[in-house]
Write an enzyme that holds these catalytic residues in place. Structure first.
Site, PDB file in Angstrom:
ATOM      1  CB  SER A  60      -0.955  -0.050   1.193  1.00 54.83           C
ATOM      2  OG  SER A  60      -1.743   1.095   1.247  1.00 54.83           O
ATOM      3  CG  ASP A  89      -2.489   4.453  -1.170  1.00 54.71           C
ATOM      4  OD1 ASP A  89      -3.252   4.362  -2.154  1.00 54.71           O
ATOM      5  OD2 ASP A  89      -2.407   3.564  -0.303  1.00 54.71           O
ATOM      6  CG  ASP A 113      -2.751  -0.077  -2.277  1.00 56.99           C
ATOM      7  OD1 ASP A 113      -2.744   1.073  -1.793  1.00 56.99           O
ATOM      8  OD2 ASP A 113      -3.350  -1.031  -1.736  1.00 56.99           O
ATOM      9  CG  ASP A 116      -6.135   1.394  -0.807  1.00 64.47           C
ATOM     10  OD1 ASP A 116      -5.260   2.265  -0.745  1.00 64.47           O
ATOM     11  OD2 ASP A 116      -6.141   0.372  -0.078  1.00 64.47           O
TER      12      ASP A 116
HETATM   13 MG    MG Z   1      -3.379   1.800   0.084  1.00 56.24          MG
END
Ligand code: MG
Length: 454
Positions: free
Chosen positions: A96, A237, A239, A241
């Site tokens: 992440s 960020d 990844d 999400d």
């Molecule tokens: Mg993330």
């Protein structure tokens, strides 16, 4: 029994806490859990994600689990793919927002939702008791599935694309060289938005900025927003999400503020619904949501818990959405999980429907100032520090949903909680004056440091 999963799956520095032996053994446990099922494996742009994915393949093969590969894509795209292709769950290789040297394993259940902690506990039990189920019949990857195309189509389906297209918005995007790089251009061009793309070439070393969109690494991007006269900017960020917005005046609209704007818009679209958020979110969320006749449900911090709560409410026939102060927004009609690109499309729709700039929507919010910081602390010390701090403030109202939130008065509080992903204590402070918020935050940082030094 030991603990391997944190707030969001298993993460660690590659080659240290997260070495290939651990990945193999943990995936055997995951494979044992998913025995007889069909799952998805996907990853992010990190330079170690490919090798970790190959080890995940090898363990799933030894466990005899059927699996497909969705390659590099945003975490919410992998999540959507599990639902879209009718699979039973998934494994996403991602850390992440953590620094480049980290990687991790995130587990998905049915519908692509993050696997609830109660089910992670079962996998932990298999892992620590070494109850791996090895299969005589080795499986192999059944093929590659496209996660990105159905995901973008699904987002476009959730918003009024023709109304957004008419406005010819200009948006600057900073993908941090993470997975948003793979979606943002296509999504914005479908919405007739002119994009200014910064750090939108995938690079697992994250050479331009850390994968976490913090205020301090958005200063240049804020100036860029003003320079190109964008209607707003969005920084993802690693990844994708989470998304942090910057208004047309170059001001960062932190996650609980953008979440309040998106909640307001979603409530107008969906009708009455619950807004689920972690205790670290600003009170302004509650004030905005209450004004619309809806209720906030406070939970422990962590997207897994918010998704679980949303699903529980939906199963009882209620409508529910969710948000996190760090820029995660859960738009349930799409999927009950945080989703950076879905948030971007909703923000465009909010501006179009309200016929206002993001700066105007930002200025309409109640004036509250929340600041946050962190102090390094070993995992063993953290609970003790929080307990002792709670004793020092025993005369004040306290919530113990997650760490301790201490109310100094109706408008001022601070929260001290252990991070679920890093060896740190997170500290939040809020007041209706920025000066006071700073004062409270600094005082609590000092107190925490003093308690750690004892
Ligand atoms: Mg993330």
């Amino acid at each position: 029994m030991g603990k391997i999963f944190g707030t969001n799956g298993f993460r660690g520095v590659f080659g240290q806490e997260l070495n290939l032996d651990i990945v193999y053994n943990l995936t055997l446990s995951v494979g044992t859990f998913f025995s007889g099922k069909e799952i998805l494996v996907g990853c992010d742009t990190r330079n170690t994600s490919e090798i970790v994915s190959k080890v995940v393949f090898s363990a799933l093969s030894d466990a005899g689990v059927s699996f497909y590969y969705s390659s590099i894509a945003p975490t919410p795209a992998h999540q959507y793919a599990v639902k879209f292709y009718g699979l039973d769950g998934g494994i996403v290789v991602t850390a992440s927002h953590n620094p480049p040297e980290y990687n991790g394993i995130k587990l998905l259940g049915k519908n692509g939702d993050e696997l609830p902690h109660s089910l992670e506990d079962i996998i932990e039990e298999i892992h620590f008791s070494k109850r791996f189920k090895l299969s005589e019949l080795k499986t192999r990857c059944k093929g590659t599935l496209n996660a990105i195309e159905p995901y973008i189509n699904a987002i476009l389906h959730q918003v009024d694309a023709s109304e957004i297209s008419k406005r010819k918005y200009k948006v600057a995007v900073d993908a941090a060289c993470g997975t948003a790089s793979l979606c943002a251009t296509k999504l914005l061009s479908e919405l007739n938005v002119t994009g200014f793309y910064v750090n939108c070439q995938p690079d697992g070393y994250f050479p331009s900025r850390q994968p976490e969109p913090l205020r301090e690494n958005l200063i240049e991007f804020s100036k860029f927003t003003e320079k190109v006269k964008a209607d707003f900017s969005v920084a993802f960020d690693g990844d994708a999400d989470r998304s942090i917005f910057i208004d047309n005046k170059g001001r960062v609209v932190w996650g609980d503020k953008s979440g309040a704007i998106l909640s307001k818009h979603s409530i107008k679209k969906l009708g009455k619904c619950y807004v689920v958020t972690g205790v670290s979110a600003s009170l302004l969320v509650e004030r905005v949501v209450k004004d619309l006749g809806c209720e906030v449900i406070w939970t422990k911090v962590g997207s897994v818990i918010i998704t679980e709560k949303i699903n529980e409410l939906v199963s009882k026939g209620y409508k529910a959405i969710g948000l996190e102060e760090n820029g995660g927004f859960f738009y349930t009609p799409h999927q009950p999980t945080r989703d950076g690109c879905m948030s971007l499309a909703l923000m465009l729709e909010a501006l179009a429907y309200e016929n206002k700039s993001l700066a105007e929507l930002h200025d309409e919010l109640p004036k509250l100032y929340m600041l946050k910081s962190k102090v390094e602390a070993k995992n063993v010390e953290r609970e003790d520090v929080i307990k002792r701090l709670s004793e020092i403030y025993s005369g004040f109202r306290q919530d113990k949903i997650d760490g301790v939130r201490i109310w100094l008065n109706e408008n001022e509080w601070f929260l001290v909680r252990p991070s679920g992903t890093e060896p740190i204590i997170r500290i939040f402070a809020e007041s209706n004056s920025e000066e006071r918020a700073k004062e409270i935050l600094n005082k609590v940082i000092e107190e925490v440091k003093k308690l750690l030094a004892k």
